[in-house]
Design a protein around this motif. Structure first.
Motif, short mmCIF file in Angstrom:
data_model
loop_
_atom_site.label_atom_id
_atom_site.label_comp_id
_atom_site.label_asym_id
_atom_site.label_seq_id
_atom_site.Cartn_x
_atom_site.Cartn_y
_atom_site.Cartn_z
N ALA A 24 -22.47 -2.77 22.58
CA ALA A 24 -22.13 -1.37 22.88
C ALA A 24 -20.80 -1.29 23.61
O ALA A 24 -20.00 -0.38 23.37
CB ALA A 24 -23.24 -0.74 23.71
N LEU A 28 -17.70 1.00 22.49
CA LEU A 28 -17.26 2.12 23.32
C LEU A 28 -15.88 1.89 23.92
O LEU A 28 -15.09 2.84 24.07
CB LEU A 28 -18.27 2.35 24.44
N LEU A 29 -15.56 0.65 24.25
CA LEU A 29 -14.27 0.34 24.89
C LEU A 29 -13.21 -0.08 23.89
O LEU A 29 -12.07 -0.36 24.28
CB LEU A 29 -14.47 -0.76 25.93
N HIS A 30 -13.62 -0.19 22.61
CA HIS A 30 -12.70 -0.60 21.54
C HIS A 30 -12.04 -1.95 21.86
O HIS A 30 -10.82 -2.11 21.79
CB HIS A 30 -11.61 0.47 21.33
#
Length: 462
Positions: A24, A28-30
């Protein structure tokens, strides 16, 4: 077996949550995933949780106890990972996202504090409990843990042990008729542990013994406390694979790895010993190993005399002091509720005329014991186990203490990390006997780690 399944289930949930959190975070943080740093972080979490016994459902009985161990475990993970990162990962994998690692650590920590505790309590609530407790301990259990356990049965006596099929068995120690001294009490306590283990053999049961002296035996693990008394744990499992195959293999492997340190120590110790005590710089002393089989134990000399180098030879000074130690607890009364405790003091001979400052340094640092790695390689000793005794010592020991010879004799043992030279002799003999009944990989690992810390407690060694 059921407890292992529960432990494995907790470990499986931890693994799943870690993977979900990490993946995840990458989304989400790429950030690109970094397999090796993530695997290292997962390994450190798993190892630290295992060492602190956070896979054991019994720890969830006390929220404060679980929280304190969890904080210790998380601190270990943080320090080890941070150190590894700056020494290794930062240079080898410079593109690894610090933000991703921090995100994973923080969210997994939140899971461990919140959801994991609730999961452990759920597992614990489905665990049956059998009670064979004193009235005061029974009241304490109902007051503190009635809301934790949903299936509780009370036993009237040991004759009802066959009713216990699995789960947790809580027992208060009751002295047998005729026990009047502390020395007799320790023998009776050990026989009680053996008797209860035999009564539930073959069953998936964890036994918790409650005794007024438990706190003086081992550092208590915050599981179940009754009237502030910690529990002494036991299981009916024989652990045949570890004891017959894994432990001997690990002993020889670690002893081989320790040979360079022995060679280095020899280069420094041998010249000094030759000057201070003369030749030989090493001496071999007859000791009793497993099943009381005699063997020659190797040591660096730390005194001018070579006591015990010939079979049947006795050190009269040591013999007189041993008789004093044996009489110490034998002279203290014991009743079923407790008794007078012996003074906490050093119980090893000091300031012998046959030794000097150099010999004291060797004994305080335990460097004089390093040649026993050779005994380990020869299969005569283990790294962990009761210390090999002299034959004339054993002749004076009480008969119940012979349980200590039902396991391998070692370089270090349970009582060495629980007080080393300050424990009364009968207390130490009990701990040796208890070790041979219960030893396993985690216990040995913790003893080895504790020995490393105890070596620096010079005030406890003489």
């Amino acid at each position: 077996m059921r407890e292992r399944i529960q432990n494995g289930a907790l470990a499986g949930v931890d693994l799943l949550v870690f993977l979900v959190v990490y993946l995840a975070g990458t989304f989400l943080l790429h950030r690109p995933p970094a397999v090796i740093p993530a695997a290292l972080l997962l390994f450190l979490f798993s190892f630290s949780f295992w060492y602190h016994r956070l896979f054991t459902p019994l720890l969830f009985a006390s929220r404060m106890g679980y929280t304190s161990l969890l904080l210790n475990a998380l601190l270990v993970v943080f320090l080890l990972f941070a150190g590894t990162w700056w020494l290794l990962l930062k240079s080898l994998w410079p593109t690894t996202s610090r933000l991703l690692i921090l995100f994973t650590f923080v969210l997994f920590t939140l899971y461990a504090f919140l959801f994991r505790y609730s999961l452990g309590r759920f597992v614990l609530s489905r665990t049956p409990v059998a009670l064979l407790l004193r009235p005061e301990h029974r009241k304490s259990f109902r007051r503190e843990y009635a809301s934790v356990f949903t299936t509780v049965q009370e036993l009237k006596g040991e004759e009802e042990l066959d009713r216990v099929k699995r789960g947790i068995l809580l027992i208060s120690y009751r002295a047998s008729p005729g026990v009047t001294s502390r020395a007799e009490m320790w023998g009776d306590y050990l026989e009680s542990v053996k008797r209860i283990k035999a009564g539930v053999r073959g069953k998936s049961v964890r036994i918790l013994f409650f005794h007024p002296e438990n706190a003086s035996l081992v550092a208590p693990v915050p599981t179940i406390l009754l009237d502030d008394l910690p529990a002494l744990e036991a299981t009916p499992s024989r652990r045949l694979f570890y004891r017959s195959i894994a432990k001997p293999f690990l002993d020889k492997t670690l002893a081989l790895l320790g040979l360079p340190f022995l060679a280095l120590a020899f280069c420094f110790v041998a010249p000094m010993n030759a000057v201070r005590f003369g030749l030989p710089v090493l001496f071999r002393q007859w000791r009793l190993g497993r099943d009381r089989k005699p063997f020659r134990l190797h040591k660096f000399r730390s005194m001018r005399i070579l006591s015990g180098s010939r079979k049947g030879e006795k050190d009269e000074t040591h013999l007189r002091y041993l008789l004093t130690l044996l009489n110490e607890e034998a002279s203290l009364p014991w009743n079923d509720g407790g008794g007078e405790r012996p003074e906490r003091r050093a119980r090893k001979l000091r300031n012998r005329q046959e030794s000097d400052f150099w010999g004291t340094i060797l004994r305080k640092s335990s460097v004089d014991e390093l040649p026993q790695l050779i005994n380990v390689l020869q299969g005569q000793m283990s790294l962990v186990g009761p210390r090999p005794a002299l034959d004339y010592e054993v002749d004076l020991y009480p008969s119940w203490s012979l349980q200590r010879f039902q396991g391998p004799q070692g370089l270090t043992g349970l009582w060495q990390v629980s007080g080393r030279s300050v424990l009364p002799l009968h207390t130490a003999l009990f701990m040796d006997g208890y070790y041979t009944l219960e030893y396993n990989f985690l216990m040995d690992f913790r003893i080895l780690f504790g020995t490393a810390r105890t070596l620096f407690s010079f005030s406890q060694v003489f």
